[in-house]
Design a protein around this motif. Structure first.
Motif, short mmCIF file in Angstrom:
data_model
loop_
_atom_site.label_atom_id
_atom_site.label_comp_id
_atom_site.label_asym_id
_atom_site.label_seq_id
_atom_site.Cartn_x
_atom_site.Cartn_y
_atom_site.Cartn_z
N GLU A 70 0.83 -1.21 0.00
CA GLU A 70 0.00 0.00 0.00
C GLU A 70 0.86 1.26 0.00
O GLU A 70 0.60 2.19 -0.75
CB GLU A 70 -0.91 0.01 1.23
N VAL A 71 1.89 1.29 0.83
CA VAL A 71 2.71 2.49 0.98
C VAL A 71 3.59 2.71 -0.23
O VAL A 71 3.68 3.82 -0.76
CB VAL A 71 3.56 2.41 2.27
N PHE A 72 4.25 1.65 -0.69
CA PHE A 72 5.23 1.80 -1.76
C PHE A 72 4.73 1.37 -3.13
O PHE A 72 5.47 1.40 -4.10
CB PHE A 72 6.51 1.02 -1.40
N HIS A 73 3.48 0.97 -3.21
CA HIS A 73 2.88 0.52 -4.48
C HIS A 73 3.76 -0.55 -5.13
O HIS A 73 4.01 -0.52 -6.34
CB HIS A 73 2.66 1.69 -5.43
N HIS A 74 4.23 -1.47 -4.32
CA HIS A 74 5.09 -2.55 -4.81
C HIS A 74 4.32 -3.86 -4.81
O HIS A 74 3.86 -4.32 -3.78
CB HIS A 74 6.33 -2.68 -3.93
N TYR A 75 4.17 -4.42 -5.98
CA TYR A 75 3.45 -5.67 -6.15
C TYR A 75 4.39 -6.64 -6.86
O TYR A 75 4.50 -6.60 -8.09
CB TYR A 75 2.17 -5.46 -6.96
N PRO A 76 5.09 -7.50 -6.11
CA PRO A 76 6.10 -8.37 -6.73
C PRO A 76 5.55 -9.33 -7.77
O PRO A 76 6.28 -9.78 -8.64
CB PRO A 76 6.70 -9.13 -5.54
N GLU A 77 4.25 -9.62 -7.73
CA GLU A 77 3.67 -10.55 -8.69
C GLU A 77 3.34 -9.89 -10.02
O GLU A 77 2.87 -10.55 -10.95
CB GLU A 77 2.42 -11.23 -8.09
N VAL A 78 3.60 -8.59 -10.16
CA VAL A 78 3.25 -7.85 -11.37
C VAL A 78 4.52 -7.22 -11.95
O VAL A 78 5.31 -6.60 -11.23
CB VAL A 78 2.23 -6.73 -11.05
N GLU A 79 4.70 -7.38 -13.25
CA GLU A 79 5.82 -6.73 -13.93
C GLU A 79 5.61 -5.21 -13.94
O GLU A 79 4.47 -4.74 -14.12
CB GLU A 79 5.92 -7.23 -15.38
N GLU A 80 6.69 -4.47 -13.79
CA GLU A 80 6.59 -3.01 -13.74
C GLU A 80 5.99 -2.43 -15.02
O GLU A 80 5.14 -1.54 -14.97
CB GLU A 80 7.98 -2.41 -13.50
N ASP A 81 6.40 -2.95 -16.17
CA ASP A 81 5.87 -2.46 -17.45
C ASP A 81 4.36 -2.72 -17.57
O ASP A 81 3.62 -1.89 -18.08
CB ASP A 81 6.59 -3.11 -18.63
N GLU A 82 3.94 -3.88 -17.08
CA GLU A 82 2.53 -4.25 -17.13
C GLU A 82 1.71 -3.31 -16.23
O GLU A 82 0.64 -2.85 -16.62
CB GLU A 82 2.38 -5.70 -16.66
N ALA A 83 2.23 -2.99 -15.06
CA ALA A 83 1.54 -2.07 -14.14
C ALA A 83 1.48 -0.67 -14.74
O ALA A 83 0.44 -0.01 -14.69
CB ALA A 83 2.24 -2.05 -12.78
N ARG A 84 2.58 -0.23 -15.33
CA ARG A 84 2.62 1.10 -15.94
C ARG A 84 1.59 1.19 -17.07
O ARG A 84 0.85 2.17 -17.17
CB ARG A 84 4.03 1.39 -16.48
N GLU A 85 1.53 0.16 -17.91
CA GLU A 85 0.56 0.14 -19.01
C GLU A 85 -0.87 0.20 -18.50
O GLU A 85 -1.71 0.93 -19.03
CB GLU A 85 0.77 -1.12 -19.85
N ALA A 86 -1.16 -0.57 -17.45
CA ALA A 86 -2.52 -0.60 -16.89
C ALA A 86 -2.89 0.76 -16.30
O ALA A 86 -4.02 1.22 -16.46
CB ALA A 86 -2.62 -1.68 -15.81
N LEU A 87 -1.94 1.42 -15.64
CA LEU A 87 -2.23 2.73 -15.05
C LEU A 87 -2.39 3.81 -16.12
O LEU A 87 -3.23 4.69 -15.99
CB LEU A 87 -1.15 3.10 -14.04
N LEU A 88 -1.58 3.73 -17.17
CA LEU A 88 -1.75 4.68 -18.27
C LEU A 88 -3.11 4.51 -18.93
O LEU A 88 -3.77 5.51 -19.28
CB LEU A 88 -0.63 4.51 -19.30
#
Length: 93
Positions: A18-36
């Motif tokens: 919650e604090v650091f928005h770190h989800y080890p089960e998700v690739e960073e690029d995938e998270a960035r794409e979903a948020l965009l």
């Protein structure tokens, strides 16, 4: 003020996500794409006044998208069945 109900690994991991928005089960690029995609959906819902359906995503990515929508004081709802479950962003009333 942050609160951990119990001193367990699960509770501390949840807090850190919650604090650091770190989800080890998700690739960073995938998270960035979903948020965009969610940001673009928010923009369209605000400017065009339409319900915007996003692409199907995993539960973790939908949760990130939903949090972004709530930060904009808007409403979103997940619908559909896995693995095609996705988020719909509603324009303000």
């Amino acid at each position: 003020l942050l609160l951990v109900k119990k001193n367990t690994t699960a509770q501390i991991s949840r807090l850190l996500r919650e604090v650091f928005h770190h989800y080890p089960e998700v690739e960073e690029d995938e998270a960035r794409e979903a948020l965009l995609e969610a940001e673009e959906g928010i923009r369209r819902a605000l400017e065009e006044g339409v319900v915007v359906e996003l692409a199907p995503r995993s539960a973790v990515l939908r949760q990130l998208q939903h949090k972004l929508v709530v930060q904009h004081r808007m409403v979103a709802e997940s619908f559909g069945n896995e693995p095609k479950r996705r988020l719909a962003i509603y324009p303000p009333e």
